[in-house]
Design a protein around this motif. Structure first.
Motif, PDB file in Angstrom:
ATOM      1  N   LYS A 108     -18.698 -32.100   0.066  1.00  0.00           N
ATOM      2  CA  LYS A 108     -18.911 -31.944  -1.382  1.00  0.00           C
ATOM      3  C   LYS A 108     -19.332 -30.526  -1.725  1.00  0.00           C
ATOM      4  N   GLN A 109     -20.023 -29.894  -0.799  1.00  0.00           N
ATOM      5  CA  GLN A 109     -20.488 -28.527  -1.047  1.00  0.00           C
ATOM      6  C   GLN A 109     -19.439 -27.512  -0.602  1.00  0.00           C
ATOM      7  N   THR A 110     -19.152 -26.569  -1.462  1.00  0.00           N
ATOM      8  CA  THR A 110     -18.279 -25.457  -1.090  1.00  0.00           C
ATOM      9  C   THR A 110     -19.110 -24.415  -0.362  1.00  0.00           C
ATOM     10  N   LEU A 111     -18.637 -23.979   0.785  1.00  0.00           N
ATOM     11  CA  LEU A 111     -19.391 -22.985   1.554  1.00  0.00           C
ATOM     12  C   LEU A 111     -19.329 -21.609   0.905  1.00  0.00           C
ATOM     13  N   TRP A 112     -18.112 -21.191   0.545  1.00  0.00           N
ATOM     14  CA  TRP A 112     -17.916 -19.900  -0.101  1.00  0.00           C
ATOM     15  C   TRP A 112     -16.807 -20.006  -1.141  1.00  0.00           C
ATOM     16  N   GLN A 113     -16.934 -19.229  -2.191  1.00  0.00           N
ATOM     17  CA  GLN A 113     -15.881 -19.078  -3.181  1.00  0.00           C
ATOM     18  C   GLN A 113     -15.347 -17.651  -3.071  1.00  0.00           C
ATOM     19  N   ILE A 114     -14.099 -17.504  -2.698  1.00  0.00           N
ATOM     20  CA  ILE A 114     -13.523 -16.156  -2.590  1.00  0.00           C
ATOM     21  C   ILE A 114     -12.683 -15.877  -3.835  1.00  0.00           C
ATOM     22  N   PRO A 115     -13.090 -14.920  -4.677  1.00  0.00           N
ATOM     23  CA  PRO A 115     -12.246 -14.566  -5.820  1.00  0.00           C
ATOM     24  C   PRO A 115     -10.908 -13.996  -5.333  1.00  0.00           C
ATOM     25  N   MET A 116      -9.823 -14.578  -5.818  1.00  0.00           N
ATOM     26  CA  MET A 116      -8.500 -14.115  -5.410  1.00  0.00           C
ATOM     27  C   MET A 116      -7.876 -13.295  -6.537  1.00  0.00           C
ATOM     28  N   PHE A 117      -7.475 -12.077  -6.197  1.00  0.00           N
ATOM     29  CA  PHE A 117      -6.944 -11.129  -7.169  1.00  0.00           C
ATOM     30  C   PHE A 117      -5.443 -10.925  -6.973  1.00  0.00           C
ATOM     31  N   ILE A 118      -4.824 -10.402  -8.004  1.00  0.00           N
ATOM     32  CA  ILE A 118      -3.475  -9.860  -7.892  1.00  0.00           C
ATOM     33  C   ILE A 118      -3.619  -8.381  -7.565  1.00  0.00           C
ATOM     34  N   GLY A 119      -2.870  -7.906  -6.573  1.00  0.00           N
ATOM     35  CA  GLY A 119      -2.946  -6.503  -6.174  1.00  0.00           C
ATOM     36  C   GLY A 119      -1.707  -5.736  -6.598  1.00  0.00           C
ATOM     37  N   VAL A 120      -1.902  -4.518  -7.071  1.00  0.00           N
ATOM     38  CA  VAL A 120      -0.802  -3.638  -7.478  1.00  0.00           C
ATOM     39  C   VAL A 120      -0.841  -2.375  -6.629  1.00  0.00           C
ATOM     40  N   SER A 121       0.313  -1.947  -6.176  1.00  0.00           N
ATOM     41  CA  SER A 121       0.378  -0.723  -5.379  1.00  0.00           C
ATOM     42  C   SER A 121       0.008   0.485  -6.223  1.00  0.00           C
ATOM     43  N   LYS A 122      -0.847   1.330  -5.701  1.00  0.00           N
ATOM     44  CA  LYS A 122      -1.213   2.556  -6.414  1.00  0.00           C
ATOM     45  C   LYS A 122      -0.065   3.564  -6.425  1.00  0.00           C
ATOM     46  N   LEU A 129      -8.560  -5.051   4.733  1.00  0.00           N
ATOM     47  CA  LEU A 129      -7.123  -5.303   4.718  1.00  0.00           C
ATOM     48  C   LEU A 129      -6.480  -4.853   3.417  1.00  0.00           C
ATOM     49  N   PHE A 130      -7.202  -4.991   2.317  1.00  0.00           N
ATOM     50  CA  PHE A 130      -6.629  -4.681   0.999  1.00  0.00           C
ATOM     51  C   PHE A 130      -7.086  -3.339   0.453  1.00  0.00           C
ATOM     52  N   ARG A 131      -7.707  -2.542   1.300  1.00  0.00           N
ATOM     53  CA  ARG A 131      -8.145  -1.217   0.862  1.00  0.00           C
ATOM     54  C   ARG A 131      -6.947  -0.382   0.432  1.00  0.00           C
ATOM     55  N   GLY A 132      -7.100   0.322  -0.667  1.00  0.00           N
ATOM     56  CA  GLY A 132      -6.018   1.170  -1.164  1.00  0.00           C
ATOM     57  C   GLY A 132      -5.138   0.510  -2.210  1.00  0.00           C
ATOM     58  N   LEU A 133      -5.360  -0.790  -2.470  1.00  0.00           N
ATOM     59  CA  LEU A 133      -4.616  -1.465  -3.531  1.00  0.00           C
ATOM     60  C   LEU A 133      -5.451  -1.486  -4.809  1.00  0.00           C
ATOM     61  N   ARG A 139       0.832  -1.215   0.000  1.00  0.00           N
ATOM     62  CA  ARG A 139       0.000   0.000   0.000  1.00  0.00           C
ATOM     63  C   ARG A 139       0.867   1.266   0.000  1.00  0.00           C
ATOM     64  N   LYS A 140       1.992   1.230   0.730  1.00  0.00           N
ATOM     65  CA  LYS A 140       2.870   2.400   0.834  1.00  0.00           C
ATOM     66  C   LYS A 140       3.805   2.539  -0.361  1.00  0.00           C
ATOM     67  N   GLY A 141       3.774   1.585  -1.275  1.00  0.00           N
ATOM     68  CA  GLY A 141       4.622   1.682  -2.462  1.00  0.00           C
ATOM     69  C   GLY A 141       6.006   1.116  -2.275  1.00  0.00           C
ATOM     70  N   GLU A 142       6.282   0.509  -1.134  1.00  0.00           N
ATOM     71  CA  GLU A 142       7.591  -0.115  -0.920  1.00  0.00           C
ATOM     72  C   GLU A 142       7.721  -1.409  -1.717  1.00  0.00           C
ATOM     73  N   LEU A 143       6.585  -2.024  -2.022  1.00  0.00           N
ATOM     74  CA  LEU A 143       6.518  -3.206  -2.872  1.00  0.00           C
ATOM     75  C   LEU A 143       5.513  -2.925  -3.976  1.00  0.00           C
ATOM     76  N   ASP A 144       5.693  -3.578  -5.134  1.00  0.00           N
ATOM     77  CA  ASP A 144       4.853  -3.276  -6.294  1.00  0.00           C
ATOM     78  C   ASP A 144       3.625  -4.162  -6.425  1.00  0.00           C
ATOM     79  N   ILE A 145       3.776  -5.446  -6.115  1.00  0.00           N
ATOM     80  CA  ILE A 145       2.711  -6.422  -6.382  1.00  0.00           C
ATOM     81  C   ILE A 145       2.525  -7.332  -5.180  1.00  0.00           C
ATOM     82  N   ILE A 146       1.277  -7.716  -4.924  1.00  0.00           N
ATOM     83  CA  ILE A 146       1.002  -8.753  -3.948  1.00  0.00           C
ATOM     84  C   ILE A 146       0.209  -9.855  -4.636  1.00  0.00           C
TER      85      ILE A 146
END
Length: 289
Positions: free
Chosen positions: A220-234, A115-119, A99-106
């Motif tokens: 057999k049943q999935t409770l939740w499906q969480i879409p997982m994204f690649i995050g880039v620092s703004k 937790l991922f606000r601002g990315l 988030r602070k720009g010290e790293l480019d990608i998560i």
């Protein structure tokens, strides 16, 4: 006479073209495109999304991630040097550094999650992270829906990150938290809890590593499906380029399929490496005497 003049002019043009081409090549050789450094982080103990060998050692081993083919292509096509931040920091700290720009990608982030606000999240999602339950085989049919879990006691591991929506849902459950996979399965086999709540992929791999794959059942049943994204620092200097390139890569159907194939291969690799492992008894043999 015209033929002689034509041949002469043709020769001049060919020499000029050759000289220009050679000059261009020499210029490119002398002035190659400057390589750009890209700093990446992600999960360091959460296969298949990201993990390192010997995460508790002073010096980490090789970093492995489901997304490595994507990173390799990104680096090759854009003349990038890739550096991974694998320092001993909790995941929340690594997210803050992106988030602070010290790293480019998560490599791994959820939408509508504080937790991922601002990315900047790269759409579409790279893959879904299915959340399910593991139980003892003779009890797995007791759970038909999420509501059935509210009558039971569960356990989850603290290192696993969920979306805000799922965390809100879990407030309705009777849930313990432990800090290792061993403790998580121990709670199940000693019947201190009725079920394990866990990512299907991560839970399966951890069961395999402990030699417990054949002793647990997965709903057999999935409770939740969480879409997982690649995050880039703004705040990344290469934000525009990274966003465009990653989007083009992820939106291709063949690459989406490759992510799923990568999960299957990684699970198979863990299973092969775990052959011959003796599963823990969790002290249950003492109670039989």
């Amino acid at each position: 006479m015209k033929k002689i003049v034509f041949c002469f002019l043709t020769g001049i043009l060919l020499l000029t073209y050759t000289f220009t081409a050679n000059a261009f090549v020499r210029y490119e050789d002398k002035h190659p495109q400057k390589r750009k450094d890209i700093y990446i982080t992600g999960f360091i103990d959460y296969p298949p999304f990201g993990f390192v060998e010997h995460p508790n050692a002073k010096i980490y081993g090789k970093f492995t991630t489901l997304f490595q083919p994507m990173i390799d292509e990104l680096a090759k096509e854009n003349n990038l040097r890739i550096f991974y931040d694998l320092q001993k920091k909790d995941f929340q700290t690594l997210v803050q550094e992106v988030r602070k720009g010290e790293l480019d990608i998560i490599l791994g982030a959820y939408h509508q999650t504080e937790l991922f606000r601002g990315l900047e999240l790269i759409y579409p999602a790279a893959i879904n992270n299915p959340i399910t339950i593991f139980m003892l085989p003779n009890r797995i049919n007791e759970v038909k829906s999420v509501d059935d879990l509210k009558k039971l006691k569960g356990v989850r591991i603290t290192k696993e990150v969920y979306s805000d929506y799922i965390n809100e849902q879990l407030k309705q459950f009777n849930m313990e938290e432990v800090d290792t996979s061993y403790k998580m399965f121990e709670k199940l086999f000693t019947k201190q809890v009725d079920y394990i709540l866990v990512s299907h992929y991560y839970g399966l791999i951890e069961a395999i590593k402990l030699g417990l794959r054949e002793q647990v059942a997965i709903a057999k049943q999935t409770l939740w499906q969480i879409p997982m994204f690649i995050g880039v620092s703004k705040l990344s200097r290469e934000r525009k380029m990274l966003s465009q390139k990653l989007t083009r890569y992820i939106e291709k159907p063949e690459n989406q399929k490759a992510f799923q194939d990568g999960v299957a291969k990684m699970i198979a690799d863990f299973a092969k490496n775990a052959e011959g492992i003796v599963p823990p008894t969790f002290g249950l043999e003492k109670s039989d005497n």
